[in-house]
Scaffold this motif. Structure first.
Motif, PDB file in Angstrom:
ATOM      1  N   ARG A  58      34.384  50.084  41.987  1.00  0.00           N
ATOM      2  CA  ARG A  58      33.448  50.513  43.158  1.00  0.00           C
ATOM      3  C   ARG A  58      33.389  49.579  44.382  1.00  0.00           C
ATOM      4  O   ARG A  58      33.369  49.968  45.487  1.00  0.00           O
ATOM      5  N   THR A  59      33.562  48.278  44.165  1.00  0.00           N
ATOM      6  CA  THR A  59      33.253  47.403  45.140  1.00  0.00           C
ATOM      7  C   THR A  59      34.939  47.143  46.026  1.00  0.00           C
ATOM      8  O   THR A  59      34.787  46.026  46.403  1.00  0.00           O
ATOM      9  N   ALA A  60      35.987  47.690  45.226  1.00  0.00           N
ATOM     10  CA  ALA A  60      37.205  47.032  45.806  1.00  0.00           C
ATOM     11  C   ALA A  60      37.364  47.345  47.314  1.00  0.00           C
ATOM     12  O   ALA A  60      37.140  48.312  47.675  1.00  0.00           O
ATOM     13  N   VAL A 101      33.361  38.395  29.066  1.00  0.00           N
ATOM     14  CA  VAL A 101      34.435  39.144  29.576  1.00  0.00           C
ATOM     15  C   VAL A 101      35.307  38.277  30.633  1.00  0.00           C
ATOM     16  O   VAL A 101      34.881  37.376  31.138  1.00  0.00           O
ATOM     17  N   ARG A 102      36.507  38.415  30.435  1.00  0.00           N
ATOM     18  CA  ARG A 102      37.377  37.448  31.635  1.00  0.00           C
ATOM     19  C   ARG A 102      38.249  38.589  32.374  1.00  0.00           C
ATOM     20  O   ARG A 102      38.865  39.478  32.091  1.00  0.00           O
ATOM     21  N   VAL A 103      37.982  37.982  33.630  1.00  0.00           N
ATOM     22  CA  VAL A 103      38.955  38.732  34.828  1.00  0.00           C
ATOM     23  C   VAL A 103      39.819  37.748  35.091  1.00  0.00           C
ATOM     24  O   VAL A 103      39.813  36.636  35.809  1.00  0.00           O
ATOM     25  N   THR A 104      41.153  38.224  35.007  1.00  0.00           N
ATOM     26  CA  THR A 104      42.222  37.347  35.286  1.00  0.00           C
ATOM     27  C   THR A 104      42.969  38.014  36.496  1.00  0.00           C
ATOM     28  O   THR A 104      43.204  39.447  36.359  1.00  0.00           O
ATOM     29  N   VAL A 105      43.526  37.345  37.324  1.00  0.00           N
ATOM     30  CA  VAL A 105      44.504  37.854  38.526  1.00  0.00           C
ATOM     31  C   VAL A 105      45.814  37.430  38.150  1.00  0.00           C
ATOM     32  O   VAL A 105      46.311  36.221  37.736  1.00  0.00           O
ATOM     33  N   ASN A 121      46.295  37.835  53.606  1.00  0.00           N
ATOM     34  CA  ASN A 121      45.965  36.752  52.869  1.00  0.00           C
ATOM     35  C   ASN A 121      45.251  37.279  51.523  1.00  0.00           C
ATOM     36  O   ASN A 121      43.919  37.380  51.517  1.00  0.00           O
ATOM     37  N   VAL A 122      46.009  37.784  50.625  1.00  0.00           N
ATOM     38  CA  VAL A 122      45.450  38.594  49.577  1.00  0.00           C
ATOM     39  C   VAL A 122      44.692  37.947  48.647  1.00  0.00           C
ATOM     40  O   VAL A 122      43.636  38.416  47.935  1.00  0.00           O
ATOM     41  N   GLN A 123      45.145  36.782  48.434  1.00  0.00           N
ATOM     42  CA  GLN A 123      44.097  35.758  47.791  1.00  0.00           C
ATOM     43  C   GLN A 123      42.852  35.574  48.160  1.00  0.00           C
ATOM     44  O   GLN A 123      41.770  35.880  47.169  1.00  0.00           O
ATOM     45  N   ALA A 124      42.668  35.522  49.216  1.00  0.00           N
ATOM     46  CA  ALA A 124      41.069  35.597  49.846  1.00  0.00           C
ATOM     47  C   ALA A 124      40.493  36.687  49.729  1.00  0.00           C
ATOM     48  O   ALA A 124      39.159  36.715  49.496  1.00  0.00           O
ATOM     49  N   ALA A 125      41.144  37.660  49.861  1.00  0.00           N
ATOM     50  CA  ALA A 125      40.485  39.075  49.672  1.00  0.00           C
ATOM     51  C   ALA A 125      40.071  39.259  48.363  1.00  0.00           C
ATOM     52  O   ALA A 125      39.179  39.477  47.844  1.00  0.00           O
ATOM     53  N   ARG A 152      37.153  36.948  47.367  1.00  0.00           N
ATOM     54  CA  ARG A 152      35.902  37.467  47.807  1.00  0.00           C
ATOM     55  C   ARG A 152      35.317  38.894  47.121  1.00  0.00           C
ATOM     56  O   ARG A 152      34.221  38.862  46.805  1.00  0.00           O
ATOM     57  N   TRP A 153      36.198  39.572  46.886  1.00  0.00           N
ATOM     58  CA  TRP A 153      35.890  40.721  46.102  1.00  0.00           C
ATOM     59  C   TRP A 153      35.476  40.424  44.659  1.00  0.00           C
ATOM     60  O   TRP A 153      34.334  40.878  44.191  1.00  0.00           O
ATOM     61  N   ILE A 154      36.207  39.783  43.643  1.00  0.00           N
ATOM     62  CA  ILE A 154      35.753  39.540  42.531  1.00  0.00           C
ATOM     63  C   ILE A 154      34.343  38.654  42.264  1.00  0.00           C
ATOM     64  O   ILE A 154      33.429  39.047  41.325  1.00  0.00           O
TER      65      ILE A 154
END
Ligand code: ADP
Ligand code: ZN
Length: 722
Positions: free
Chosen positions: A654-656, A710-714, A692-696, A699-701
């Motif tokens: 939803r917040t992507a 729960v683990r969120v991995t990039v 700068n995809v890392q920054a985006a 911020r989003w996560i």
């Protein structure tokens, strides 16, 4: 002072430097953390965030050369890029924690020089065994106790009374010096093409500075000998060189060639070293004594005192992507390391990755070309076996065409190789009566039968089981049948076909450690084996002069998944396997069994049209807005509770961020929807390269509430889409 600790914490912590201690950035120090003491690295001046009175003291500085600036900058850079805490990256640099303290001295024993009659005074009887100990020590250097006991043929207890009586004394031996590779030894006489390429690389090493060069040469063109000259140049300049190999456990032949060229083995770095070896090597790298390091991807993070050259051999290899813990691509990070250290890097391959090809074509990378095999050897001839026209007999997997070729090859006194990139006996086992399939209880995956070890195994979590005698679903007795082939089944079929052949199976689960791998490779090279059946392990850089036939059992296997790199990866892998054939004076032949002869990958392999294939693939990626023309990142949400995982994944969906050059797909079930009992959802991010995809992503996560379970991995630049 700020001290970075090798722990997954956000930032370096501030510490006070006690009176009498001077510290600079890069120093290794021991500091208190809670009730523990932890070794870390001084990262710079304190942040001043904590009142001086609240700071705890650095305990001490380790007597090790500091981590140089390039090494520290590298840790920070990688951490930012792969979105891991810097401490987690530092942990890879501190790959051998106990190495910070000097190694315990080796204790050896020698004669004290006392006259033998002290024995009598001390009430010691000189038994024959004790006499032998004294005799052994009379000539020769001091020896450690186990060695002494062996030479004197007595138990280790025999020594103690002699020491107690004062006849024998202990001394500390200085550590054995690290052997220095001798770059002055003459290499083999290079061909004119090789000479030109070597001269170009040597020039880059001599002038220093950051350059990236693709050494693009056909299989068997002698790329290794060429980059050895660059290594020699780094040694001549008094600097260190790092050579990354994808599968160090299988590098026996490489190590032999290095020793032949430089008179000694290089320092090795991989997961199979003993703790003592790790400690010694780590210290030698940090002090600069280890001049050449060869290693798997983790060797990139060692604390080089003065790195002057990096070589990434088989740069296209998927094994360079680390998927657990800190998720990074060692080839890409090696280019970054070279940039930060202002040194040349050489990427070596016969089938470079698409990323590298694009960089070479745009002029960002230099390219050196070796178009021919050495010594007049020609590239193997690749033929198709159309399985629709020449199917294998029922229940078997080798077409009569391939079977005949195998028979003829072995009859001619030559060697053959069968390649199937699938471990075990059969990828699927099902009940003949009710169709029940044996599945892993913890993963969305079938259990794979391994007949040689008598087990069913999950290739994702390692779960093991024995074949049930009764079907758990319909209770039928002995009703399970194996579906499809793995290497073990192909070996069984080949053994029936060629009963006199000496056969070896090569797969990672059947080879335990580098020593076994080395022994097997040597047996094949010495023609103690007629037929090798193997997984991708056999595709690696081996040089078997008598090997003239390569049979690819299922050329379509890698194309099925259809992920971004399926075509590229299949081309590279099959081209590499094919490259094992006909490397010496006897010409080689390759047979690809396929149901899809018209597939572009298969057609390009047969036509030998690598560059045409790349051009087509590049055009497609460009059109689809896929890497290397865009950035890709995967976000994986995992946890034991399905509803909880779904909630987080949906909140992320939803917040992507959408639009302005960034797009997020998902969430969707991961193909491995359950792994090790954890439910998994994936989101896929594509972004324009300028962003700068890392920054985006960060911020989003950060906007989404993630429960502790729960683990969120990039995964930045994902290679696996499971
Ligand atoms: P590649 O890595 O390009 O597949 P290698 O470096 O493994 O090729 O070389 C293949 C074989 O040819 C090796 O046994 C190597 O020692 C040998 N070789 C390479 N260059 C020469 C040369 N100039 N003269 C003789 N043998 C060579
Ligand atoms: Zn499993």
């Amino acid at each position: 002072m700020r001290v970075l600790l090798p722990l997954p914490l956000g930032e370096p912590y501030d510490y006070r430097v006690p009176e009498g201690l001077t510290l600079s950035a890069g120093d290794y120090v021991l500091v208190p953390l809670g009730r523990r003491e932890v070794a870390g690295v001084v990262w710079g001046a304190g942040s001043g965030r904590l009142a001086p009175g609240r700071l705890r003291d650095v305990i001490r500085r380790f007597d090790v050369p500091p981590l140089p600036e390039a090494g520290r900058a590298f840790v920070d850079w990688v951490a930012r890029y792969v979105m891991s805490p810097p401490g987690a990256v530092l942990r890879m640099t501190l790959g051998a924690p106990a190495a910070l303290d000097p190694p315990a001295p080796i204790v050896a024993y020698r004669l004290s020089g006392a006259a033998p009659d002290v024995a009598g005074e001390a009430g010691l009887r000189l038994t024959p065994a004790r006499r032998r100990v004294l005799d052994v020590l009379t000539d020769g250097p001091p020896r450690p106790a186990p060695e002494l006991a062996r030479e004197a043929g007595c138990g280790p207890a025999g020594l103690k009374p002699l020491v107690a009586a004062g006849l024998v004394e202990a001394v500390a031996l200085p550590p054995a010096p690290v052997p220095v590779p001798d770059w002055r030894r003459p290499g083999i006489a290079l061909t004119p093409d090789q000479r030109a390429a070597a001269a170009a690389l040597v020039g880059k090493v001599q002038s220093g500075g950051f350059t990236t060069t693709l050494l693009d040469g056909v299989t068997g063109s002698g790329k290794t000998e060429v980059y050895f000259e660059a290594v020699a140049a780094a040694l001549a300049a008094g600097r260190q060189a790092l050579v990354l190999l994808p599968e160090i456990a299988l590098s026996a032949q490489w190590l032999d060639r290095f020793a032949a060229r430089f008179g000694t083995r290089p320092a090795e770095w991989h997961s199979d070293l003993t703790q003592a070896r790790r400690r010694r090597t780590w210290r030698a790298v940090a002090s600069g004594e280890a001049r050449v390091v060869v290693g798997a991807r983790s060797a990139l993070f060692l604390p080089y005192a003065d790195l002057g050259l990096i070589v990434v051999d088989e740069e296209h290899e998927g094994a360079y992507k680390q998927e657990d813990g800190v998720v990074y691509h060692a080839r890409d990070m090696a280019v970054v390391r070279a940039h930060l250290g202002r040194i040349p890097i050489v990427l070596v391959s016969a089938t470079p990755s698409l990323e590298t090809v694009v960089n070479a074509e745009s002029g960002r990378y230099d390219r050196l070309h070796l178009p021919e095999r050495v010594g007049g050897a020609v590239l193997p001839h690749i033929d198709l076996v159309d399985l629709r026209a020449a199917p294998p007999p029922r229940g078997r997997f080798l077409s009569p065409v391939l079977a005949d070729a195998l028979t003829a090859t072995l009859a001619a006194g030559e060697q053959a190789m069968l390649f199937l990139n699938r471990r075990g006996y059969a990828p699927l086992t099902l009940c003949r009566r009710c169709g029940h399939r044996l599945q892993c209880p913890h993963c969305t995956a079938w259990l794979v039968e391994h007949r040689l070890t008598g087990r069913l195994k999950c290739h994702h979590c390692g779960h093991r089981a024995v074949l049930p005698s009764q079907c758990p679903s319909c209770a039928a007795e002995a009703s399970f049948v194996a579906c499809g082939p793995g290497v073990e089944r192909i070996a069984e079929e080949a053994a029936a076909l060629l009963p006199d052949a000496r056969l070896a199976v090569m797969a990672s689960d059947l080879i335990h450690g580098p020593a076994e791998a080395e022994a097997l490779v040597r047996r094949v090279a010495a023609h103690e084996v007629d037929l090798v059946v193997g997984t991708q392990l056999v595709a690696k850089g081996h040089h078997f002069p008598l090997l003239t036939l390569v049979g690819v059992v299922d050329a379509d296997l890698g194309l099925a998944g259809g992920d971004l790199r399926a075509g590229e990866r299949t081309y590279q892998l099959l081209h590499q396997v094919a490259g094992r054939a006909g490397r010496a004076d006897r010409p080689g032949r390759v047979l690809l069994q396929t149901y899809h002869p018209e597939h572009p990958v298969i057609a390009a392999l047969v036509a030998g049209d690598r560059d045409g294939f790349f051009a087509q693939e590049i055009a497609e990626r460009r059109r689809a807005g896929m890497p290397p023309f865009a950035r890709l990142a995967a976000v994986i949400v995992a946890g034991p509770d399905r509803a909880q995982v779904d909630r987080v994944a949906q909140a992320l969906g939803r917040t992507a961020p959408q639009g302005e050059g960034i797009e997020v797909l998902g969430p969707a079930d991961a193909p491995l929807a359950i792994l090790r009992g954890r439910h998994r959802r994936r989101l896929l991010v594509t972004a324009e390269r300028r962003l700068n995809v890392q920054a985006a992503l960060a911020r989003w996560i950060a906007t989404v509430d993630v429960p502790a379970a729960v683990r969120v991995t990039v995964d930045v630049d994902p290679y696996s889409f499971l």
